[in-house]
Design a protein around this motif. Structure first.
Motif, PDB file in Angstrom:
ATOM      1  N   TYR A 179       0.883  -1.307   0.132  1.00 14.83           N
ATOM      2  CA  TYR A 179       0.032  -0.038  -0.170  1.00 14.83           C
ATOM      3  C   TYR A 179       0.935   1.229   0.102  1.00 14.83           C
ATOM      4  N   GLU A 180       2.068   1.290   0.781  1.00 19.28           N
ATOM      5  CA  GLU A 180       3.190   2.251   0.455  1.00 19.28           C
ATOM      6  C   GLU A 180       3.480   2.451  -0.971  1.00 19.28           C
ATOM      7  N   GLU A 181       3.637   1.239  -1.878  1.00 22.10           N
ATOM      8  CA  GLU A 181       4.144   1.469  -3.035  1.00 22.10           C
ATOM      9  C   GLU A 181       3.070   2.078  -3.908  1.00 22.10           C
ATOM     10  N   LEU A 182       1.656   1.486  -3.721  1.00 24.23           N
ATOM     11  CA  LEU A 182       0.619   2.045  -4.426  1.00 24.23           C
ATOM     12  C   LEU A 182       0.389   3.861  -4.155  1.00 24.23           C
ATOM     13  N   GLY A 183       0.773   4.034  -2.849  1.00 24.65           N
ATOM     14  CA  GLY A 183       0.800   5.592  -2.659  1.00 24.65           C
ATOM     15  C   GLY A 183       1.934   6.407  -3.097  1.00 24.65           C
ATOM     16  N   ARG A 184       2.832   5.676  -3.334  1.00 21.72           N
ATOM     17  CA  ARG A 184       4.191   6.274  -4.080  1.00 21.72           C
ATOM     18  C   ARG A 184       3.657   6.543  -5.447  1.00 21.72           C
ATOM     19  N   GLN A 185       2.899   5.605  -6.149  1.00 17.85           N
ATOM     20  CA  GLN A 185       2.774   5.803  -7.558  1.00 17.85           C
ATOM     21  C   GLN A 185       1.404   6.806  -7.626  1.00 17.85           C
ATOM     22  N   GLY A 239       0.945   9.409  -5.181  1.00 21.70           N
ATOM     23  CA  GLY A 239       1.008  10.705  -4.540  1.00 21.70           C
ATOM     24  C   GLY A 239       0.357  10.688  -3.201  1.00 21.70           C
ATOM     25  N   LEU A 240       0.339   9.403  -2.589  1.00 20.22           N
ATOM     26  CA  LEU A 240      -0.629   9.342  -1.544  1.00 20.22           C
ATOM     27  C   LEU A 240       0.164   8.598  -0.224  1.00 20.22           C
ATOM     28  N   SER A 241      -0.030   8.750   0.728  1.00 20.29           N
ATOM     29  CA  SER A 241       0.526   8.015   2.110  1.00 20.29           C
ATOM     30  C   SER A 241      -0.322   6.412   1.761  1.00 20.29           C
ATOM     31  N   GLY A 242       0.612   5.590   2.343  1.00 21.57           N
ATOM     32  CA  GLY A 242       0.069   4.236   2.382  1.00 21.57           C
ATOM     33  C   GLY A 242      -1.527   4.163   3.152  1.00 21.57           C
ATOM     34  N   SER A 243      -1.536   4.781   4.231  1.00 26.23           N
ATOM     35  CA  SER A 243      -2.631   4.876   5.073  1.00 26.23           C
ATOM     36  C   SER A 243      -3.761   5.591   4.378  1.00 26.23           C
ATOM     37  N   ALA A 244      -3.479   6.458   3.473  1.00 24.41           N
ATOM     38  CA  ALA A 244      -4.515   6.954   2.437  1.00 24.41           C
ATOM     39  C   ALA A 244      -5.137   5.923   1.659  1.00 24.41           C
ATOM     40  N   VAL A 245      -4.036   5.225   1.132  1.00 25.03           N
ATOM     41  CA  VAL A 245      -4.683   4.228   0.154  1.00 25.03           C
ATOM     42  C   VAL A 245      -5.375   3.292   0.907  1.00 25.03           C
ATOM     43  N   ILE A 246      -5.191   2.652   1.912  1.00 21.27           N
ATOM     44  CA  ILE A 246      -5.689   1.745   2.781  1.00 21.27           C
ATOM     45  C   ILE A 246      -7.131   2.050   2.862  1.00 21.27           C
ATOM     46  N   ALA A 247      -7.468   3.508   3.299  1.00 23.02           N
ATOM     47  CA  ALA A 247      -8.556   4.114   3.718  1.00 23.02           C
ATOM     48  C   ALA A 247      -9.352   4.228   2.643  1.00 23.02           C
ATOM     49  N   ARG A 248      -8.917   4.471   1.134  1.00 24.78           N
ATOM     50  CA  ARG A 248      -9.711   4.557   0.139  1.00 24.78           C
ATOM     51  C   ARG A 248     -10.047   3.120  -0.342  1.00 24.78           C
ATOM     52  N   ILE A 249      -9.030   2.183  -0.193  1.00 17.99           N
ATOM     53  CA  ILE A 249      -9.555   0.804  -0.568  1.00 17.99           C
ATOM     54  C   ILE A 249     -10.814   0.184   0.418  1.00 17.99           C
ATOM     55  N   GLU A 250     -10.663   0.663   1.982  1.00 17.78           N
ATOM     56  CA  GLU A 250     -11.742   0.317   2.606  1.00 17.78           C
ATOM     57  C   GLU A 250     -13.057   0.700   1.991  1.00 17.78           C
ATOM     58  N   LEU A 295      -6.739 -10.141   0.687  1.00 18.52           N
ATOM     59  CA  LEU A 295      -5.380  -9.650   1.475  1.00 18.52           C
ATOM     60  C   LEU A 295      -5.854  -8.522   2.500  1.00 18.52           C
ATOM     61  N   PRO A 296      -5.096  -8.703   3.549  1.00 21.30           N
ATOM     62  CA  PRO A 296      -5.462  -7.829   4.682  1.00 21.30           C
ATOM     63  C   PRO A 296      -5.214  -6.231   4.461  1.00 21.30           C
ATOM     64  N   LEU A 297      -5.845  -5.556   5.037  1.00 21.97           N
ATOM     65  CA  LEU A 297      -5.573  -3.863   4.730  1.00 21.97           C
ATOM     66  C   LEU A 297      -4.660  -3.519   5.908  1.00 21.97           C
ATOM     67  N   SER A 298      -3.759  -3.914   5.880  1.00 28.66           N
ATOM     68  CA  SER A 298      -2.412  -3.630   6.899  1.00 28.66           C
ATOM     69  C   SER A 298      -1.178  -3.102   6.256  1.00 28.66           C
ATOM     70  N   PRO A 299      -0.289  -2.608   6.949  1.00 27.07           N
ATOM     71  CA  PRO A 299       0.956  -2.026   6.136  1.00 27.07           C
ATOM     72  C   PRO A 299       1.685  -3.085   5.477  1.00 27.07           C
ATOM     73  N   ALA A 300       1.801  -4.147   6.057  1.00 24.66           N
ATOM     74  CA  ALA A 300       2.622  -5.275   5.766  1.00 24.66           C
ATOM     75  C   ALA A 300       2.002  -6.481   5.619  1.00 24.66           C
ATOM     76  N   PRO A 301       0.819  -6.670   4.770  1.00 18.64           N
ATOM     77  CA  PRO A 301       0.079  -8.044   4.779  1.00 18.64           C
ATOM     78  C   PRO A 301       0.625  -9.371   4.373  1.00 18.64           C
ATOM     79  N   PHE A 302       1.570  -9.154   3.819  1.00 20.13           N
ATOM     80  CA  PHE A 302       2.341 -10.486   3.346  1.00 20.13           C
ATOM     81  C   PHE A 302       3.235 -11.102   4.158  1.00 20.13           C
ATOM     82  N   ASP A 303       3.740 -10.330   5.163  1.00 22.21           N
ATOM     83  CA  ASP A 303       4.332 -10.648   6.203  1.00 22.21           C
ATOM     84  C   ASP A 303       3.759 -11.531   7.167  1.00 22.21           C
ATOM     85  N   ASP A 304       2.372 -11.457   7.332  1.00 19.47           N
ATOM     86  CA  ASP A 304       1.645 -12.615   8.349  1.00 19.47           C
ATOM     87  C   ASP A 304       1.695 -13.786   7.598  1.00 19.47           C
ATOM     88  N   MET A 305       1.493 -13.686   6.290  1.00 20.87           N
ATOM     89  CA  MET A 305       1.296 -15.227   5.631  1.00 20.87           C
ATOM     90  C   MET A 305       2.798 -15.735   5.582  1.00 20.87           C
TER      91      MET A 305
END
Length: 329
Positions: free
Chosen positions: A28-34, A36-47, A189-199
């Protein structure tokens, strides 16, 4: 511009979620980089997109045929008094990903898969008996010309993945760790900062190694893509029709390629025929309104000098989900 639930600024996000989702530790941080948003803002939009019903889930699109699964498009004639029972059975059936009621004597159409070692014909017979179908047509794919359109809320937010008349692929040899990752990866995929880490932690793996193997599964074709499943009706495409033609074998490739090139065609196949269904070339056409689908179908019919076509509009979506492919370890 269409009036849709999602607003225009989310168009680029929807495109990335469907076709450019980054398989990295902090996606989500990478999506935000593309964007121009923060990772948390991307998560909020997806929610919000999930709450609005635009995004169904985020996860892998698995090619079950590479895992030894068989699949078919199944049309069924089901009497009105049997529809409620049939719908319950279809919704609960783990081998059905898509199901629609359509305007035709064959009024229920489903995509059915059978696991390795189980005959697809046996599964068709079981489903027909359970639903009370009075007639069925099982139409497995022979060639694939197109598999997906990526929908967005803006008129120009439509991209496609096309195929050059490919035959169904062969089964792929998998390692034990490949199998474990496939089983683990098939969740929303969970809407958490590092969702693949839990997997990766659940499998006792390093996160980077986990993602590298995921990329390898994409390269081998086991995973067709990783991304979001979108509700095309919420994206403004409220009409969809399955259009079928009878096409001579020597003309199928050219006609399939032409149909696949059309932006409003999401899927295009050559399919096996049956005694009750002689049409062999299929296209799924999406439009803002019914007349859009009809116009596209007529244009394709004229351009390819096709005849004996049938247009089956969907009147109701019964089920649309991604199959959970269980791979023994």
């Amino acid at each position: 511009m269409r009036d849709t639930i999602a607003v225009s600024p989310d168009g680029r996000l929807l495109q990335l979620l469907q076709g450019g989702f980054p398989l990295v530790r902090q996606p989500y941080e990478e999506l935000g980089r593309q964007l121009g948003l923060s990772g948390s803002a991307v998560i909020a939009r997806i929610e919000k997109l999930k709450e609005d019903g635009m995004v169904r889930q985020i996860g892998p699109v698995i090619d079950g045929r590479r895992l030894g699964y068989q699949s078919t498009l199944l049309g069924m004639q089901i009497a009105p008094e049997q529809l409620a029972l049939a719908e319950r059975i279809i919704i609960e059936h783990r081998g059905i990903s898509h199901a629609y009621e359509r305007e035709h004597a064959f009024n229920i159409w489903v995509t059915l898969v059978a696991p390795p070692g189980v005959s697809i014909e046996t599964e068709v017979a079981r489903l027909a008996a359970a639903t009370g179908a009075t007639a069925t047509v099982s139409l497995p794919a022979l060639k694939v010309f197109k598999l997906k359109v990526h929908f967005g809320p803006d008129d120009d937010d439509v991209t496609a993945d096309s195929h050059a008349g490919e035959a169904p692929p062969a089964r792929v040899a998998l390692s034990v760790i490949d199998r474990r990752i496939i089983n683990e990866l098939q969740r929303d995929l969970p809407l958490s900062p590092a969702p693949f880490d839990d997997m990766s932690k659940r499998l006792g793996m390093d996160g980077d190694t986990f993602l590298a193997i995921c990329e390898g599964l994409i390269q081998s074709g086991v995973i067709r893509r990783y991304g979001a499943s979108i509700n095309h009706r919420r994206a403004g495409y409220s009409a969809n029709a399955m259009v079928c033609w009878r096409v001579a074998p020597e003309r199928v490739d050219a006609a399939g390629a032409e149909l696949a090139a059309h932006a409003s065609v999401s899927h295009c196949y050559e399919r096996q025929t049956s005694a009750l269904w002689r049409h062999n070339l299929f296209a799924m056409i999406h439009g803002v309104a019914r007349q859009d689908c009809v116009a596209i179908a007529k244009a394709a019919t004229t351009a390819n000098e096709l005849n004996d076509g049938a247009v089956l509009f969907s009147t109701r979506e019964i089920k649309k989900t991604r199959i959970k492919y269980e791979v023994s370890e």
